[in-house]
Write a protein that holds these residues in place. Structure first.
Motif, PDB file in Angstrom:
ATOM      1  N   UNK A 176      36.394  32.336  12.122  1.00 40.70           N
ATOM      2  CA  UNK A 176      37.764  32.242  11.639  1.00 40.70           C
ATOM      3  C   UNK A 176      38.700  32.163  12.836  1.00 40.70           C
ATOM      4  N   UNK A 177      39.905  31.619  12.607  1.00 39.11           N
ATOM      5  CA  UNK A 177      40.758  31.236  13.734  1.00 39.11           C
ATOM      6  C   UNK A 177      42.166  31.813  13.587  1.00 39.11           C
ATOM      7  N   UNK A 178      42.613  32.496  14.627  1.00 40.95           N
ATOM      8  CA  UNK A 178      44.032  32.789  14.798  1.00 40.95           C
ATOM      9  C   UNK A 178      44.439  32.153  16.124  1.00 40.95           C
ATOM     10  N   UNK A 179      44.976  30.936  16.077  1.00 44.43           N
ATOM     11  CA  UNK A 179      45.283  30.230  17.330  1.00 44.43           C
ATOM     12  C   UNK A 179      46.605  30.687  17.922  1.00 44.43           C
ATOM     13  N   UNK A 180      46.802  30.378  19.183  1.00 44.77           N
ATOM     14  CA  UNK A 180      48.076  30.694  19.832  1.00 44.77           C
ATOM     15  C   UNK A 180      49.188  29.887  19.172  1.00 44.77           C
TER      16      UNK A 180
END
Length: 497
Positions: free
Chosen positions: A327-331
């Motif tokens: 899963x992704x929490x990008x900048x």
């Protein structure tokens, strides 16, 4: 021996040793069992493109895959060049878990690939069985794997989805055992495992052309989902960690929130008001108000939210043993994006398994257990060879924060947007989510994540339910109205054991 012959002898010996070292490296040292992720190439043995691996299995009586004491995958002797036909007896609701073993494509997927060394009998743990077969002259057979899946919960999830595009993942929060993993729509693995190459190719082509993408395992891979308001659990956890507020803290809840650096405003879902404009954090959570959480995210800052997401497992690789897309929490480049990320929009993307783990972590007092699908491996005579021991993957929050989140999630089901997930006689806690798709067609992506049990102190199930948006969801659909009833059906089946 003259000088030239001596030199030639030394050269041949060096070349022989180099070749032996190379073969040993490829065949022995480069055999780790699983891919790290679906985007990375595995070793020669595990790479499904290596047709030699499949050809070597054709004459093997592969082991069974077992769920709840029932065989859902087996091998049957046949009178053709392949000797054995793989049979998938569990129906379409298991196909994304088991995968398929295909002679037509010289490939394997799912647990057929991930547990191949056990199923084909090559695993080191089955050495005694292989030696026994050699001594007695018996035929070589593969071992079997027994899964953690509860067939009643799996069936309830499959029935509740009712062919709609979406997924259900259920876990035992205290161990990490996967109780259900359903991706819908699915496919018949028997068609792809057929020894009739033309029929298998035709079936695969039809599945690939299907816009509903039935070959994609929505539970752990495929296209990731925006989590919508289910991500508010992490935003609130970050705020509690920072000491910014408590559930009783009163916060501003305007009808709209200006997003810095843009001409846009963040609204509550469907333009609704949140109380009288000033509410407690507990009320904002239960009613899933966007504007207070957008402001909370901006006050925290993007770095704090990214750190919180990482603490819960975002960005981490998992194998269950199926490879799970991280899963992704990008900048985020600006404050406006951070506000949107705080309510699970912007570029935040998750798997249903990840969000089931979020719920399970809260239910388990802040400890996140490593999820797993294989309970035990068995030898060809079905004697137990190994048993999976539960392990703690990480502890993103302490027991006090977990208890606070659990209380708020209980309130959200008792008197908030999650009321449709209520089950008589069962303590249910949860959080709904409604994520905009950006499409002009149909409704949003809808979520419910939570946990439940007859004993509020010891929940027996944690789960995530998600349904794709678009034409299958009405314009006014929400996590409460669409995903909540599915969660209730799965919880009811889980506690009625």
């Amino acid at each position: 021996m003259n000088r030239q012959i001596h030199q030639m002898t030394v050269l041949v010996l060096v070349m022989f040793l180099a070749l032996a070292a190379s073969i040993t490296s490829v065949q022995g040292l480069s055999r780790p069992a699983l891919w790290e992720s679906s985007s990375e190439q595995g070793t020669l043995v595990t790479d499904p493109r290596n047709s030699r691996t499949i050809f070597a299995q054709y004459g093997t009586d592969r082991g069974q895959i077992i769920v709840g004491g029932n065989v859902i995958v087996d091998s049957q002797p046949v009178d053709d060049a392949y000797a054995y036909q793989r049979l998938y007896l569990g129906g379409q609701m298991y196909s994304h878990v088991t995968g398929y073993f295909s002679t037509a494509f010289a490939s394997m997927t799912g647990l057929e690939q991930a547990e191949n060394s056990v199923l084909n009998g090559d695993d080191p743990s089955l050495l005694s069985s292989r030696l026994s077969a050699l001594v007695t002259g018996g035929s070589l057979s593969g071992g079997s794997v027994e899964l953690t899946i509860n067939p009643q919960i799996q069936q309830a999830a499959w029935d509740a989805l009712d062919g709609r595009r979406g997924s259900v993942v259920a876990l035992d929060p205290s161990t990490g055992a996967i109780l259900a993993m359903v991706s819908s729509p699915s496919y018949d693995a028997n068609l792809l495992a057929s020894h009739d190459a033309d029929a298998a190719v035709a079936a695969y082509s039809q599945l690939q052309a299907d816009e509903a993408n039935p070959l994609s395992n929505r539970a752990i891979a495929g296209d990731l989902y925006p989590p919508g308001s289910t991500f508010k659990i992490l935003t609130l956890a970050a705020a509690l960690r920072a000491g910014m507020l408590s559930p009783e803290t009163e916060v501003a809840a305007p009808n709209s929130l200006a997003l810095p650096g843009t001409s846009h405003e963040l609204m509550n879902y469907a333009g609704e008001s949140c109380g009288n404009g000033t509410v407690t954090v507990a009320y904002a959570f239960a009613e899933s108000c966007n504007t207070p959480f957008g402001q909370m995210a901006m006050d925290l800052g993007d770095a704090a939210l990214a750190q919180e997401a990482a603490a819960w497992g975002f960005g981490a690789r998992m194998n269950v043993p199926l490879a799970v897309t991280p899963s992704v929490y990008p900048a985020n480049d600006d404050t406006a994006q951070t506000a949107m990320a705080g309510i699970g929009q912007s570029s935040v993307r998750v798997t249903p398994l990840m969000m089931a783990l979020v719920a399970a972590t809260v239910a388990n007092g802040g400890e996140q257990m490593s999820p797993f699908l294989v309970a035990r491996t068995l030898d060809p005579d079905l004697n137990v060879v190994s048993t999976t021991t539960p392990s703690v993957a990480r502890t993103p929050v302490n027991t006090q924060t977990a208890a606070t989140l659990a209380s708020l999630m209980t309130q959200a089901v008792a008197e908030g947007t999650g009321s449709s997930a209520q089950v008589p006689g069962v303590s249910v806690a949860g959080k709904t989510g409604t994520a905009e798709t950006g499409s002009d067609v149909g409704g949003p992506i809808t979520w419910f994540i939570g946990f439940a049990g007859t004993d509020p102190q010891h929940p027996s199930i944690a789960l995530a339910v998600v349904l794709d948006g678009g034409e299958q969801t009405a314009d006014g659909g929400t996590g409460g109205s669409v995903a909540g009833p599915i969660a209730a059906a799965v919880i009811d089946a889980a506690v009625d054991q």
